[in-house]
Motif scaffolding. Structure first.
Motif, PDB file in Angstrom:
ATOM      1  N   VAL A 185       2.960  23.871   3.756  1.00  0.00           N
ATOM      2  CA  VAL A 185       2.239  22.605   3.749  1.00  0.00           C
ATOM      3  C   VAL A 185       3.268  21.477   3.739  1.00  0.00           C
ATOM      4  N   GLY A 186       3.031  20.498   4.589  1.00  0.00           N
ATOM      5  CA  GLY A 186       3.883  19.315   4.608  1.00  0.00           C
ATOM      6  C   GLY A 186       3.279  18.240   3.725  1.00  0.00           C
ATOM      7  N   ARG A 187       4.166  17.412   3.201  1.00  0.00           N
ATOM      8  CA  ARG A 187       3.741  16.288   2.365  1.00  0.00           C
ATOM      9  C   ARG A 187       4.414  15.033   2.892  1.00  0.00           C
ATOM     10  N   GLN A 188       3.639  13.985   3.026  1.00  0.00           N
ATOM     11  CA  GLN A 188       4.173  12.730   3.554  1.00  0.00           C
ATOM     12  C   GLN A 188       3.687  11.575   2.691  1.00  0.00           C
ATOM     13  N   MET A 189       4.607  10.716   2.305  1.00  0.00           N
ATOM     14  CA  MET A 189       4.262   9.491   1.584  1.00  0.00           C
ATOM     15  C   MET A 189       4.942   8.322   2.274  1.00  0.00           C
ATOM     16  N   GLN A 190       4.207   7.238   2.383  1.00  0.00           N
ATOM     17  CA  GLN A 190       4.733   6.028   3.002  1.00  0.00           C
ATOM     18  C   GLN A 190       4.380   4.828   2.133  1.00  0.00           C
ATOM     19  N   THR A 191       5.324   3.921   1.990  1.00  0.00           N
ATOM     20  CA  THR A 191       5.059   2.634   1.362  1.00  0.00           C
ATOM     21  C   THR A 191       4.959   1.611   2.483  1.00  0.00           C
ATOM     22  N   TRP A 192       3.823   0.932   2.532  1.00  0.00           N
ATOM     23  CA  TRP A 192       3.545  -0.078   3.550  1.00  0.00           C
ATOM     24  C   TRP A 192       3.557  -1.465   2.902  1.00  0.00           C
ATOM     25  N   VAL A 193       4.110  -2.441   3.629  1.00  0.00           N
ATOM     26  CA  VAL A 193       4.142  -3.825   3.166  1.00  0.00           C
ATOM     27  C   VAL A 193       3.668  -4.709   4.313  1.00  0.00           C
ATOM     28  N   ARG A 194       2.875  -5.716   3.967  1.00  0.00           N
ATOM     29  CA  ARG A 194       2.431  -6.673   4.988  1.00  0.00           C
ATOM     30  C   ARG A 194       3.529  -7.727   5.177  1.00  0.00           C
ATOM     31  N   PHE A 195       3.996  -7.860   6.401  1.00  0.00           N
ATOM     32  CA  PHE A 195       4.956  -8.878   6.797  1.00  0.00           C
ATOM     33  C   PHE A 195       4.261  -9.834   7.764  1.00  0.00           C
ATOM     34  N   PRO A 196       4.888 -10.957   8.120  1.00  0.00           N
ATOM     35  CA  PRO A 196       4.248 -11.871   9.077  1.00  0.00           C
ATOM     36  C   PRO A 196       3.856 -11.185  10.385  1.00  0.00           C
ATOM     37  N   GLN A 197       4.612 -10.164  10.810  1.00  0.00           N
ATOM     38  CA  GLN A 197       4.302  -9.470  12.056  1.00  0.00           C
ATOM     39  C   GLN A 197       3.310  -8.326  11.865  1.00  0.00           C
ATOM     40  N   GLY A 198       2.865  -8.083  10.625  1.00  0.00           N
ATOM     41  CA  GLY A 198       1.863  -7.047  10.373  1.00  0.00           C
ATOM     42  C   GLY A 198       2.350  -6.024   9.357  1.00  0.00           C
ATOM     43  N   TRP A 199       1.559  -4.973   9.176  1.00  0.00           N
ATOM     44  CA  TRP A 199       1.884  -3.906   8.240  1.00  0.00           C
ATOM     45  C   TRP A 199       3.032  -3.057   8.765  1.00  0.00           C
ATOM     46  N   ARG A 200       4.028  -2.815   7.893  1.00  0.00           N
ATOM     47  CA  ARG A 200       5.189  -2.013   8.270  1.00  0.00           C
ATOM     48  C   ARG A 200       5.544  -1.053   7.137  1.00  0.00           C
ATOM     49  N   ILE A 201       6.096   0.091   7.521  1.00  0.00           N
ATOM     50  CA  ILE A 201       6.570   1.076   6.549  1.00  0.00           C
ATOM     51  C   ILE A 201       7.962   0.663   6.108  1.00  0.00           C
ATOM     52  N   VAL A 202       8.183   0.600   4.808  1.00  0.00           N
ATOM     53  CA  VAL A 202       9.508   0.282   4.275  1.00  0.00           C
ATOM     54  C   VAL A 202      10.186   1.504   3.671  1.00  0.00           C
ATOM     55  N   ALA A 203       9.393   2.521   3.332  1.00  0.00           N
ATOM     56  CA  ALA A 203       9.949   3.747   2.772  1.00  0.00           C
ATOM     57  C   ALA A 203       9.009   4.902   3.099  1.00  0.00           C
ATOM     58  N   ALA A 256       0.839  -1.195   0.000  1.00  0.00           N
ATOM     59  CA  ALA A 256       0.000   0.000   0.000  1.00  0.00           C
ATOM     60  C   ALA A 256       0.878   1.251   0.000  1.00  0.00           C
ATOM     61  N   VAL A 257       0.295   2.336  -0.472  1.00  0.00           N
ATOM     62  CA  VAL A 257       0.938   3.648  -0.422  1.00  0.00           C
ATOM     63  C   VAL A 257      -0.027   4.592   0.284  1.00  0.00           C
ATOM     64  N   ALA A 258       0.483   5.306   1.276  1.00  0.00           N
ATOM     65  CA  ALA A 258      -0.309   6.297   2.012  1.00  0.00           C
ATOM     66  C   ALA A 258       0.319   7.673   1.792  1.00  0.00           C
ATOM     67  N   SER A 259      -0.517   8.611   1.374  1.00  0.00           N
ATOM     68  CA  SER A 259      -0.055   9.976   1.124  1.00  0.00           C
ATOM     69  C   SER A 259      -0.965  10.939   1.868  1.00  0.00           C
ATOM     70  N   THR A 260      -0.379  11.986   2.441  1.00  0.00           N
ATOM     71  CA  THR A 260      -1.190  12.988   3.122  1.00  0.00           C
ATOM     72  C   THR A 260      -0.486  14.332   3.085  1.00  0.00           C
ATOM     73  N   LEU A 261      -1.278  15.367   3.170  1.00  0.00           N
ATOM     74  CA  LEU A 261      -0.754  16.707   3.413  1.00  0.00           C
ATOM     75  C   LEU A 261      -0.900  16.966   4.899  1.00  0.00           C
ATOM     76  N   PHE A 262      -0.030  17.821   5.461  1.00  0.00           N
ATOM     77  CA  PHE A 262      -0.192  18.186   6.865  1.00  0.00           C
ATOM     78  C   PHE A 262       0.163  19.649   7.079  1.00  0.00           C
ATOM     79  N   TYR A 263      -0.449  20.193   8.112  1.00  0.00           N
ATOM     80  CA  TYR A 263      -0.279  21.610   8.453  1.00  0.00           C
ATOM     81  C   TYR A 263       0.060  21.732   9.923  1.00  0.00           C
ATOM     82  N   ARG A 264       0.990  22.626  10.227  1.00  0.00           N
ATOM     83  CA  ARG A 264       1.372  22.907  11.609  1.00  0.00           C
ATOM     84  C   ARG A 264       1.168  24.397  11.867  1.00  0.00           C
TER      85      ARG A 264
END
Length: 132
Positions: free
Chosen positions: A100-118, A85-93
Motif C-alpha cells: 500500500v502506498g501512502r501520500q501526504m501533501q501540504t497545500w497552500v493558497r498563493f496568488p496564482q492558486g493552490w500549490r503543494i509545498v511539501a 490544507a493537508v491531503a492524505s491518501t492511500l494508493f494501490y498499484r
C-alpha cells in the motif's frame, strides 16, 4: 480557525483530483504547475529526497511514464482557514500486490492558486487488519 470551510474544501479537492489525473497520465506540465516554485518546496518520494522546485521538476521530467496507474482509497483532505490544507491518501498499484502506498501533501493558497509545498510518498506492506 475555521476547519473545512465548504468552499475551500471544494477548491482543494478539485486541485488534488487534478494532480491525481496528471500523475497517472504523466502530465508533467500540470504536475510542475501544482508544486510551488520555491527552493523550500520538498518531496520525499519512495526512493528519493527532493529539495526545491528544481529537483522536483527534474525528477518529474526524467521519470518513466510506465506503471503509474493506481487506485486511491481513504483520501482525507482537511483545510485550515482559507489558505492551508493537508491531503492524505492511500494508493494501490496492480504491479505491487500486498503493498500500500501512502501520500501526504501540504497545500497552500498563493496568488496564482493552490500549490503543494511539501509532499511525502512511501510504500509499505499492507497492514494486517485486526479487530479489537
Amino acid at each position: 480557525m475555521d476547519i473545512d470551510l465548504p468552499d475551500v474544501l471544494a477548491e482543494v479537492t478539485a486541485q488534488f483530483e487534478r494532480y491525481e489525473r496528471a500523475l497517472v497520465a504523466n502530465d508533467v506540465a500540470v504536475l510542475d504547475e501544482l508544486f510551488h516554485k520555491d527552493a523550500r518546496s520538498l518531496r520525499y518520494g519512495v526512493g528519493e529526497n527532493l529539495y526545491g522546485y528544481g529537483e522536483i521538476s527534474s525528477f518529474r521530467a526524467a521519470r518513466s511514464p510506465i506503471g503509474l496507474d493506481r487506485r486511491t482509497a481513504r483520501t482525507l483532505i482537511t483545510t485550515y482557514g482559507r489558505d492551508t490544507a493537508v491531503a492524505s491518501t492511500l494508493f494501490y498499484r496492480d504491479h505491487l500486490p500486498g503493498k500500500v502506498g501512502r501520500q501526504m501533501q501540504t497545500w497552500v493558497r498563493f496568488p496564482q492558486g493552490w500549490r503543494i509545498v511539501a509532499a511525502h510518498v512511501s510504500i509499505i506492506e499492507e497492514p494486517k487488519v485486526t479487530t479489537g
